[in-house]
Design a protein around this motif. Sequence first.
Motif, mmCIF file in Angstrom:
data_model
loop_
_atom_site.group_PDB
_atom_site.id
_atom_site.type_symbol
_atom_site.label_atom_id
_atom_site.label_comp_id
_atom_site.label_asym_id
_atom_site.label_seq_id
_atom_site.Cartn_x
_atom_site.Cartn_y
_atom_site.Cartn_z
ATOM 1 N N GLY A 95 0.781 -1.232 0.000
ATOM 2 C CA GLY A 95 0.000 0.000 0.000
ATOM 3 C C GLY A 95 0.812 1.280 0.000
ATOM 4 N N LEU A 96 2.006 1.253 -0.597
ATOM 5 C CA LEU A 96 2.854 2.446 -0.564
ATOM 6 C C LEU A 96 2.271 3.596 -1.375
ATOM 7 C CD1 LEU A 96 6.483 0.978 -0.841
ATOM 8 C CD2 LEU A 96 5.203 1.649 1.200
ATOM 9 N N GLY A 97 1.339 3.309 -2.272
ATOM 10 C CA GLY A 97 0.709 4.376 -3.041
ATOM 11 C C GLY A 97 -0.036 5.375 -2.174
ATOM 12 N N GLN A 98 -0.425 4.966 -0.975
ATOM 13 C CA GLN A 98 -1.167 5.862 -0.087
ATOM 14 C C GLN A 98 -0.255 6.830 0.657
ATOM 15 O OE1 GLN A 98 -4.000 3.583 2.388
ATOM 16 N NE2 GLN A 98 -3.613 1.847 1.039
ATOM 17 N N LEU A 117 4.358 9.881 -5.133
ATOM 18 C CA LEU A 117 5.291 10.120 -6.242
ATOM 19 C C LEU A 117 6.081 8.855 -6.562
ATOM 20 C CD1 LEU A 117 6.693 13.690 -5.455
ATOM 21 C CD2 LEU A 117 5.174 13.032 -7.320
ATOM 22 N N PHE A 118 6.543 8.183 -5.525
ATOM 23 C CA PHE A 118 7.250 6.919 -5.738
ATOM 24 C C PHE A 118 6.341 5.925 -6.448
ATOM 25 C CE2 PHE A 118 8.029 2.556 -4.436
ATOM 26 C CZ PHE A 118 9.366 2.395 -4.745
ATOM 27 N N PHE A 159 7.103 4.106 -9.950
ATOM 28 C CA PHE A 159 7.238 2.652 -9.894
ATOM 29 C C PHE A 159 6.225 1.986 -10.829
ATOM 30 C CE2 PHE A 159 6.652 -1.561 -7.891
ATOM 31 C CZ PHE A 159 7.970 -1.992 -7.923
ATOM 32 N N SER A 160 5.025 2.541 -10.900
ATOM 33 C CA SER A 160 4.012 2.008 -11.820
ATOM 34 C C SER A 160 4.451 2.185 -13.274
ATOM 35 C CB SER A 160 2.671 2.713 -11.589
ATOM 36 O OG SER A 160 2.218 2.529 -10.271
ATOM 37 N N PHE A 161 4.981 3.352 -13.586
ATOM 38 C CA PHE A 161 5.423 3.602 -14.960
ATOM 39 C C PHE A 161 6.551 2.650 -15.354
ATOM 40 C CE2 PHE A 161 8.508 5.712 -17.774
ATOM 41 C CZ PHE A 161 7.718 5.855 -18.908
ATOM 42 N N VAL A 169 3.185 -4.030 -3.973
ATOM 43 C CA VAL A 169 3.908 -2.885 -3.408
ATOM 44 C C VAL A 169 3.028 -1.643 -3.308
ATOM 45 C CG1 VAL A 169 5.840 -1.284 -3.791
ATOM 46 C CG2 VAL A 169 6.149 -3.732 -4.194
ATOM 47 N N ASN A 170 2.243 -1.359 -4.336
ATOM 48 C CA ASN A 170 1.524 -0.082 -4.399
ATOM 49 C C ASN A 170 0.084 -0.119 -3.908
ATOM 50 O OD1 ASN A 170 3.716 1.253 -5.389
ATOM 51 N ND2 ASN A 170 2.893 1.634 -7.422
ATOM 52 N N PHE A 171 -0.638 -1.199 -4.196
ATOM 53 C CA PHE A 171 -2.096 -1.114 -4.124
ATOM 54 C C PHE A 171 -2.759 -2.014 -3.095
ATOM 55 C CE2 PHE A 171 -1.018 -0.055 -8.601
ATOM 56 C CZ PHE A 171 -1.311 1.297 -8.520
ATOM 57 N N ASN A 172 -2.036 -2.786 -2.338
ATOM 58 C CA ASN A 172 -2.660 -3.524 -1.247
ATOM 59 C C ASN A 172 -2.994 -2.581 -0.098
ATOM 60 O OD1 ASN A 172 -2.847 -6.003 -2.373
ATOM 61 N ND2 ASN A 172 -1.132 -6.921 -1.265
ATOM 62 N N LEU A 173 -3.597 -3.131 0.946
ATOM 63 C CA LEU A 173 -3.882 -2.327 2.129
ATOM 64 C C LEU A 173 -2.571 -1.927 2.796
ATOM 65 C CD1 LEU A 173 -6.867 -4.334 3.669
ATOM 66 C CD2 LEU A 173 -6.978 -2.143 2.465
ATOM 67 N N LEU A 174 -2.514 -0.700 3.251
ATOM 68 C CA LEU A 174 -1.327 -0.213 3.939
ATOM 69 C C LEU A 174 -1.236 -0.870 5.310
ATOM 70 C CD1 LEU A 174 1.069 1.816 4.065
ATOM 71 C CD2 LEU A 174 -0.522 3.420 5.144
#
Length: 491
Positions: free
Chosen positions: A367-370, A374-375, A379-381, A434-439
């Motif tokens: 959940g790092l997207g939350q 910017l990271f 990272f997605s790109f 890394v980005n979209f799971n629960l934080l």
Amino acid sequence: MFIFSFNPLLLTMNLPLLGIFILIFFVSESEKRFIKFFSFTITSITFLSSLLLWINFYESTFQFQFLETYRLMLFFNINYTVGLDGISLFFILLSTFLINLCILISWETPKFFIKEYFLFFIFLEFCLIQIFCVLDIFFFYIFFESVLIPMFLIIGIWGSRERKIRATFQFFLYTLIGSLFMLVAIIFIYSIKGTTDLISLWFTDFSYNFQLILWLLFFLGFAVKIPMVPFHIWLPEAHAEAPTAGSVILAGVLLKLGGYGFLRFSLPLFPLACLYFGPLIFLLSLIAIIYGSLTTLRQIDLKKIIAYSSIAHMGFVTLGIFSLNINGIEGSIILMLSHGLISSAMFFCVGILYDRYNTRILKYFSGLGQVMPLFAIFFSFFSFSNISFPGTSSFVGELLILIGLSNISLILVSFALLGVILSASYAIWLLNRVNFNLLTTYYFTQFQDISRREFSIMFILSFVILWLGIYPHSFLYEISFSTLNLLKLLF
């Protein structure tokens, strides 16, 4: 027509030597801030001088440009000759570009032996430039092996974990032993032809049996560097233990030395052997693509995930090289350049996480997207670039390779497409984890997004990836004539 009266290749080659000389004799270890600024300055000037090569490069020619010859060993008929064609031009640009970024990446990383750390990177830059411009197989071998020295020390001294000594010796011994077979081939060529000049050897015929033997010896040297399965064991360990900048240059440039060697030596010198061993290369490449992708799904270390994905991508490169047609070869060159950028960016992203949280184990990140938006965007790109999303640089390379393979066998294309599907699987799986799971705040309670320095590095890499993906003609135009020259020597 050249704009400048001097040879910009000589300037690009000698600037790192000047930087090494000044750092060794005139700079004290205590002047840490000056060492960093000077290293960044000298690598920036070297990169700008390599851009002069591109500006002054005359595209519509089959000839090598910026040629210089120095007669160093008259008695042995061995001359030090340098020059560029469209293929080596972009590998020099990639090397000077990434070394410059490595200095920025390492701005806060080394805590000890700072002077030596930056010295090794500048020396590595010097060796890489030499590898891509030297036109004598004897001197090529010298610089081909010389890159082992700074990488050995960078991983062994500034590596991140306890296993770094084991990983260092594994990397050194694998690549050294493979290259010794190539040295045997070079000595044999010199003994029967009396020269090691590459251009002269291109127009020298070897008998069919000699081609088979010499091709195998060169193959062992280059296959370890790529690395091809089953010579890949050293790569994940070396990446896992190397500092972030070490992983960037290892994946960005050093893995390309084997592919460049195939293009520069194996194809033009031993064309009949390339045809004979083509099925073997296709088999090993497909195994690398499928095995590398499936093994990636089983990894828990973020660096090893990217390392095994690199094995899969380099399998595509060898497929393109040995397709022996213009689409496949051009695609393999573009994919090597693309992988140099994307893998460097991915390792840099992992390095950012390691610098903040001192771990690379996947289960700790979620959940790092939350908390690091910017990271997460960058990272997605880079993750989508890694799966050859349309508009990114890898898409161009893989598409050209698949077109080249379609002229040989649709079965090859089918298995290669299976690799594309598997690469999408592990990349999206990693991105989601890394980005979209629960934080989760069980392991970490404080989060920090990327700094301005890190943002600048990521933005530059993103820009070049998009440039190569959206307007590949600016690169392919120079590459095309050199590729056609290569095919003329083949057929």
